[in-house]
Design a protein around this motif. Structure first.
Motif, PDB file in Angstrom:
ATOM      1  N   ASP A 118       0.839  -1.208   0.000  1.00  0.00           N
ATOM      2  CA  ASP A 118       0.000   0.000   0.000  1.00  0.00           C
ATOM      3  C   ASP A 118       0.869   1.250   0.000  1.00  0.00           C
ATOM      4  OD1 ASP A 118      -2.248  -1.519   0.036  1.00  0.00           O
ATOM      5  OD2 ASP A 118      -2.721  -1.207   2.159  1.00  0.00           O
ATOM      6  N   ALA A 119       1.964   1.195   0.774  1.00  0.00           N
ATOM      7  CA  ALA A 119       2.877   2.353   0.828  1.00  0.00           C
ATOM      8  C   ALA A 119       3.437   2.651  -0.554  1.00  0.00           C
ATOM      9  CB  ALA A 119       4.013   2.077   1.811  1.00  0.00           C
ATOM     10  N   LEU A 120       3.776   1.597  -1.293  1.00  0.00           N
ATOM     11  CA  LEU A 120       4.286   1.789  -2.663  1.00  0.00           C
ATOM     12  C   LEU A 120       3.221   2.430  -3.542  1.00  0.00           C
ATOM     13  CD1 LEU A 120       6.060  -1.655  -3.187  1.00  0.00           C
ATOM     14  CD2 LEU A 120       7.200   0.549  -3.172  1.00  0.00           C
ATOM     15  N   GLU A 121       1.997   1.916  -3.442  1.00  0.00           N
ATOM     16  CA  GLU A 121       0.894   2.442  -4.260  1.00  0.00           C
ATOM     17  C   GLU A 121       0.663   3.923  -3.973  1.00  0.00           C
ATOM     18  OE1 GLU A 121      -1.179   1.342  -6.680  1.00  0.00           O
ATOM     19  OE2 GLU A 121       0.032  -0.456  -6.873  1.00  0.00           O
ATOM     20  N   ILE A 122       0.645   4.258  -2.681  1.00  0.00           N
ATOM     21  CA  ILE A 122       0.373   5.649  -2.311  1.00  0.00           C
ATOM     22  C   ILE A 122       1.487   6.576  -2.799  1.00  0.00           C
ATOM     23  CG2 ILE A 122       0.180   7.221  -0.319  1.00  0.00           C
ATOM     24  CD1 ILE A 122      -1.417   4.904   1.010  1.00  0.00           C
ATOM     25  N   MET A 123       2.706   6.048  -2.836  1.00  0.00           N
ATOM     26  CA  MET A 123       3.816   6.875  -3.353  1.00  0.00           C
ATOM     27  C   MET A 123       3.700   7.084  -4.859  1.00  0.00           C
ATOM     28  SD  MET A 123       7.212   5.414  -1.570  1.00  0.00           S
ATOM     29  CE  MET A 123       7.225   4.983   0.140  1.00  0.00           C
ATOM     30  N   GLY A 124       2.848   6.272  -5.510  1.00  0.00           N
ATOM     31  CA  GLY A 124       2.708   6.387  -6.965  1.00  0.00           C
ATOM     32  C   GLY A 124       3.574   5.392  -7.710  1.00  0.00           C
ATOM     33  N   VAL A 125       4.028   4.335  -6.988  1.00  0.00           N
ATOM     34  CA  VAL A 125       4.850   3.293  -7.613  1.00  0.00           C
ATOM     35  C   VAL A 125       3.934   2.149  -8.052  1.00  0.00           C
ATOM     36  CG1 VAL A 125       6.719   1.636  -7.194  1.00  0.00           C
ATOM     37  CG2 VAL A 125       6.799   3.882  -6.118  1.00  0.00           C
TER      38      VAL A 125
ATOM     39  N   ARG B  77      -0.384  11.436  -6.363  1.00  0.00           N
ATOM     40  CA  ARG B  77       0.183  10.599  -5.292  1.00  0.00           C
ATOM     41  C   ARG B  77       1.600  11.018  -4.915  1.00  0.00           C
ATOM     42  NH1 ARG B  77      -2.450   4.927  -7.244  1.00  0.00           N
ATOM     43  NH2 ARG B  77      -4.116   4.892  -5.713  1.00  0.00           N
ATOM     44  N   PHE B  84       1.763   5.152   8.119  1.00  0.00           N
ATOM     45  CA  PHE B  84       0.868   4.014   8.360  1.00  0.00           C
ATOM     46  C   PHE B  84       0.830   3.629   9.829  1.00  0.00           C
ATOM     47  CE2 PHE B  84       1.609   3.736   3.895  1.00  0.00           C
ATOM     48  CZ  PHE B  84       0.442   3.186   3.376  1.00  0.00           C
TER      49      PHE B  84
END
Lengths: 247, 242
Positions: A118-125, B77, B84
């Motif tokens: 999820d952290a990757l997705e939120i960063m735009g990765v 984004r 988190f």
């Protein structure tokens, strides 16, 4: 019905994995790390298994060919063909499905349940590409290399065990290895190795990526990754054999 | 400024978010509070794009996030930082590489510039001599700080914090709260904090949205809580033993 659902999900997953990476430099670094994990990390177990596979196959073939009518060197030839055509690519990849497949699946699964994906997705990765592409590329090149190594070591193991057990001398064994050698069997072996390498890494990545829940689900995904990879290997072993050996 | 308008989200038969509208201002700590299972995490996930609402608008400075395509969302984004609940630090990377991750991914800076920025972000969250340690080797409070450092590395316009104090002792919680507040004001970030920690709310809260059973029951600031007259909200406050 569920099979088609998963198969569709797997294809969709692959379509997102094989998209242009964010940074080639980062992908390259990841590939080197993964190649080290998969290749170097599996070196010992593959050495052990392939050496003994060759040794055992020599003894068993020698045991079955106890006849004065059959030339001794045929043992070497049968060991060569059985190891190149089947044992080295298939057994090596089944072992790697257990070792590498469960490792990939549990690593990605843990990233999923601890919100790292999820952290990757939120960063735009593109998270699926980031977590799986390097593993698939690294596996695609290192697993066939391990298969080549296993192929050679199994023949060495066969020669040593034949000599030590008195079944066949090294000289005759080598004569058998050389008789009627067809380079096509090595091509066949490599086609299998590349196909199995892709299946192990992609199926395991997919299983890891669709993990949801906690530690229990990570374990389940890991088990599924191994089971489905092994099933895919056996199925494609049959398909490739049918297509390439009986053209 | 982030605005959500008439957000609805369902999971099968369950209607988790019911027509929620709220606005979150820049330079302020905007709190989303409510009981567990009330829908506040789902709302936050919709806002950052991890979930897609069935209906409604989510605008980041007038840009409608829901109707954007993948690449437009990707650009937005890059302006979002997120802390988190479980920190979500990458286990395989050390602290320095975790903070450097978005910089290496999205900038063309030299390695020296990246390390300089990493050190600045780590010093901003009062961390030193942890660069080469892995997440498994640092404490919960340190992990949260590294999470904040990673979130602010690209100088985000929007900062989302999901339960920033969970699992922390009261003292560390307070330190993290004030750190978030300082960063929000210093960089004029629109910070949204998802919590049920009332102490945090009274320490640093500016705007508050109370979510109960998937609906927004009350919105205002902490000065207005007593006069809110909302029974569910007040009983939630009392139950939190503040």
């Amino acid at each position: 019905m569920r099979f088609f659902q998963h198969f569709g999900g797997y294809l969709l997953f692959l379509s997102t994995v094989f998209s242009k990476p964010e940074k080639w430099k980062i992908l390259w670094k990841q590939i080197i790390i993964e190649a080290n994990n998969i290749g170097v990390g599996s070196f010992n177990i593959i050495s052990l298994i392939s050496g003994f596979t060759g040794a055992v196959s020599t003894i068993q073939i020698g045991y079955q060919l106890v006849s004065g009518l059959v030339p001794e060197y045929l043992i070497g030839r049968i060991v060569r063909d059985s190891n190149i055509l089947e044992f080295s690519p298939t057994i090596t990849c089944l072992v790697l499905a257990g070792k590498v497949g469960s490792n990939i699946s549990s690593e990605i699964g843990t990233m999923k349940v601890t919100e790292q994906v999820d952290a990757l997705e939120i960063m735009g990765v593109n998270s699926s590409s980031y977590v799986a592409l390097a593993k698939i590329i690294a596996g695609f090149f290192t697993i066939p290399a391990l298969v080549v190594y296993a192929m050679m070591l199994s023949l060495v193991g066969g020669a040593i065990s034949g000599h030590l057990s008195g079944i066949i001398s090294v000289e005759y064994f080598v004569k058998g290895l050389r008789s009627d050698f067809e380079a096509y069997s090595v091509i066949f072996c490599m086609v299998k190795a590349f196909t199995f390498a892709f299946l192990i890494t992609s199926v395991s990545s997919y299983q890891g990526y669709r993990t949801e829940g906690g530690a229990l689900e990570v374990g389940e995904s890991s088990t599924k990754a191994v089971v489905y990879s092994c099933m895919a290997i056996i199925f494609f072993d049959y398909i490739i054999s049918q297509l390439m050996l009986f053209r | 400024m982030i605005e959500v308008k008439n957000i609805n989200k369902t999971f099968g038969e369950k209607h988790v978010l019911k027509n929620i509208s709220a606005s979150f201002e820049n330079g302020k700590c905007n709190f989303i509070i409510g009981a567990s299972g009330g829908g506040k995490s789902v709302l936050m996930k919709c806002m950052v794009g991890l979930l897609t609402p069935e209906t409604g608008e989510i605008t980041f400075d007038k840009r409608d996030f829901v109707s954007m395509d993948y690449y437009q969302k990707k650009d937005v984004r890059k302006e979002i930082g997120m802390l988190f609940q479980g920190t979500a630090l990458f286990d395989s990377l050390n602290v320095e590489d975790n903070v450097a991750f978005p910089l290496r991914m999205f900038t063309n800076w030299s390695e020296e510039e990246i390390i300089e920025r990493v050190n600045f972000c780590l010093s901003r969250v009062n961390l030193s001599n942890v660069n080469k340690l892995f997440p498994s080797n640092i404490s919960g409070g340190q992990k949260k700080r590294v999470g904040i450092a990673r979130a602010i590395a690209l100088q985000p316009k929007y900062l989302f914090c999901d339960e920033p104090n969970s699992g922390l002792d009261p003292l560390t919680s307070r330190v993290i709260d004030y750190l978030i507040k300082e960063i929000t004001e210093e960089y004029d970030i629109c910070t949204i904090i998802n919590t049920h920690d009332m102490k945090s709310l009274f320490e640093i809260g500016d705007n508050i949205a109370f979510i109960y059973q998937g609906q927004k029951w009350w919105e205002g600031n902490k000065e207005g809580i007593r006069d809110s007259g909302n029974e569910e909200f007040l009983s939630f406050m009392i139950a939190s033993e503040f």
